[in-house]
Scaffold this motif. Structure first.
Motif, PDB file in Angstrom:
ATOM      1  N   TRP A   9       0.820  -1.331   0.146  1.00 44.82           N
ATOM      2  CA  TRP A   9       0.010  -0.015   0.033  1.00 44.82           C
ATOM      3  C   TRP A   9       0.786   1.343  -0.002  1.00 44.82           C
ATOM      4  CZ3 TRP A   9      -4.473  -0.357  -2.024  1.00 44.82           C
ATOM      5  CH2 TRP A   9      -5.251  -1.596  -1.816  1.00 44.82           C
ATOM      6  N   LEU A  18       1.954   1.891  -3.726  1.00 47.95           N
ATOM      7  CA  LEU A  18       0.964   2.192  -4.248  1.00 47.95           C
ATOM      8  C   LEU A  18       0.721   3.594  -4.078  1.00 47.95           C
ATOM      9  CD1 LEU A  18      -1.709  -0.764  -4.091  1.00 47.95           C
ATOM     10  CD2 LEU A  18      -0.283  -0.254  -6.165  1.00 47.95           C
ATOM     11  N   ALA A  19       0.541   3.936  -2.882  1.00 48.72           N
ATOM     12  CA  ALA A  19       0.408   5.338  -2.738  1.00 48.72           C
ATOM     13  C   ALA A  19       1.428   6.252  -3.134  1.00 48.72           C
ATOM     14  CB  ALA A  19       0.327   5.743  -1.076  1.00 48.72           C
ATOM     15  N   GLY A  65       3.360   5.645  -5.711  1.00 53.75           N
ATOM     16  CA  GLY A  65       3.326   5.513  -7.087  1.00 53.75           C
ATOM     17  C   GLY A  65       1.997   6.532  -7.756  1.00 53.75           C
ATOM     18  N   TRP A  66       0.912   6.624  -7.114  1.00 53.26           N
ATOM     19  CA  TRP A  66      -0.105   7.344  -7.461  1.00 53.26           C
ATOM     20  C   TRP A  66       0.366   8.784  -7.270  1.00 53.26           C
ATOM     21  CZ3 TRP A  66      -4.876   6.535  -9.243  1.00 53.26           C
ATOM     22  CH2 TRP A  66      -5.640   7.781  -9.122  1.00 53.26           C
ATOM     23  N   ARG A  83      -1.287   8.699 -13.165  1.00 48.56           N
ATOM     24  CA  ARG A  83      -1.215   8.312 -11.676  1.00 48.56           C
ATOM     25  C   ARG A  83      -1.651   6.798 -11.739  1.00 48.56           C
ATOM     26  NH1 ARG A  83      -2.534  13.336 -12.091  1.00 48.56           N
ATOM     27  NH2 ARG A  83      -2.263  14.543 -10.571  1.00 48.56           N
ATOM     28  N   ALA A 133       1.273   3.698 -10.037  1.00 44.98           N
ATOM     29  CA  ALA A 133       0.612   2.718  -9.208  1.00 44.98           C
ATOM     30  C   ALA A 133       0.848   1.468  -9.523  1.00 44.98           C
ATOM     31  CB  ALA A 133      -0.804   2.891  -8.984  1.00 44.98           C
TER      32      ALA A 133
END
Length: 135
Positions: free
Chosen positions: A20, A23-24, A26-27, A114, A118
């Motif tokens: 997580w 992912l955050a 990467g976003w 984005r 992610a």
């Protein structure tokens, strides 16, 4: 008689990477390792190496994933909206087309980089496509 249980699989030599947070990062279009360096140069091009932590990022294989997810999300957001607007207010077809074409374009342009970040973060966290070979 005591027996010691031995695992038949050797311990995993690769360090654990949390999904997580990667992912955050990467976003936010930041390096999945340090979260400070930029992930993208320009709109969609992933930089080969992070300028802050020197993490190699050229291993990524995002391919068509970001585009597919962008289309999926935009369609699932705008389709119910189109139905509600059409059945409630019955606008002129050209007005309806213009509003939803601009909305789809704007939402796609916002989501695409984005989602690419992610996906690169996901691949990094799961040690995919060459990211596992790094210490």
């Amino acid at each position: 008689m005591t027996q010691t249980l031995r695992s038949s699989t050797p311990p995993d030599p690769t360090p654990e990477r949390l999904l997580w947070p990667a992912l955050a990062k990467g976003w936010r279009r930041k390096c999945p390792q340090c979260g400070n360096g930029p992930l993208l140069s320009g709109y969609l091009r992933v930089i080969p190496t992070c300028t802050v932590c020197r993490e190699e990022l050229h291993h990524h294989r995002a391919d068509d994933g970001p585009a597919y997810l962008t289309i999926l999300i935009v369609a699932h957001i705008l389709t119910p909206g189109l139905f509600i607007v059409f059945t409630t207010w019955r606008p002129d077809p050209l007005t309806l087309f213009t509003i939803f074409a601009v909305g789809a374009t704007a939402l796609s342009l916002y989501l695409l980089p984005r989602l690419k970040g992610a996906i690169v973060g996901f691949q990094w966290a799961r040690h995919m496509h060459g990211f596992a070979d790094q210490p």
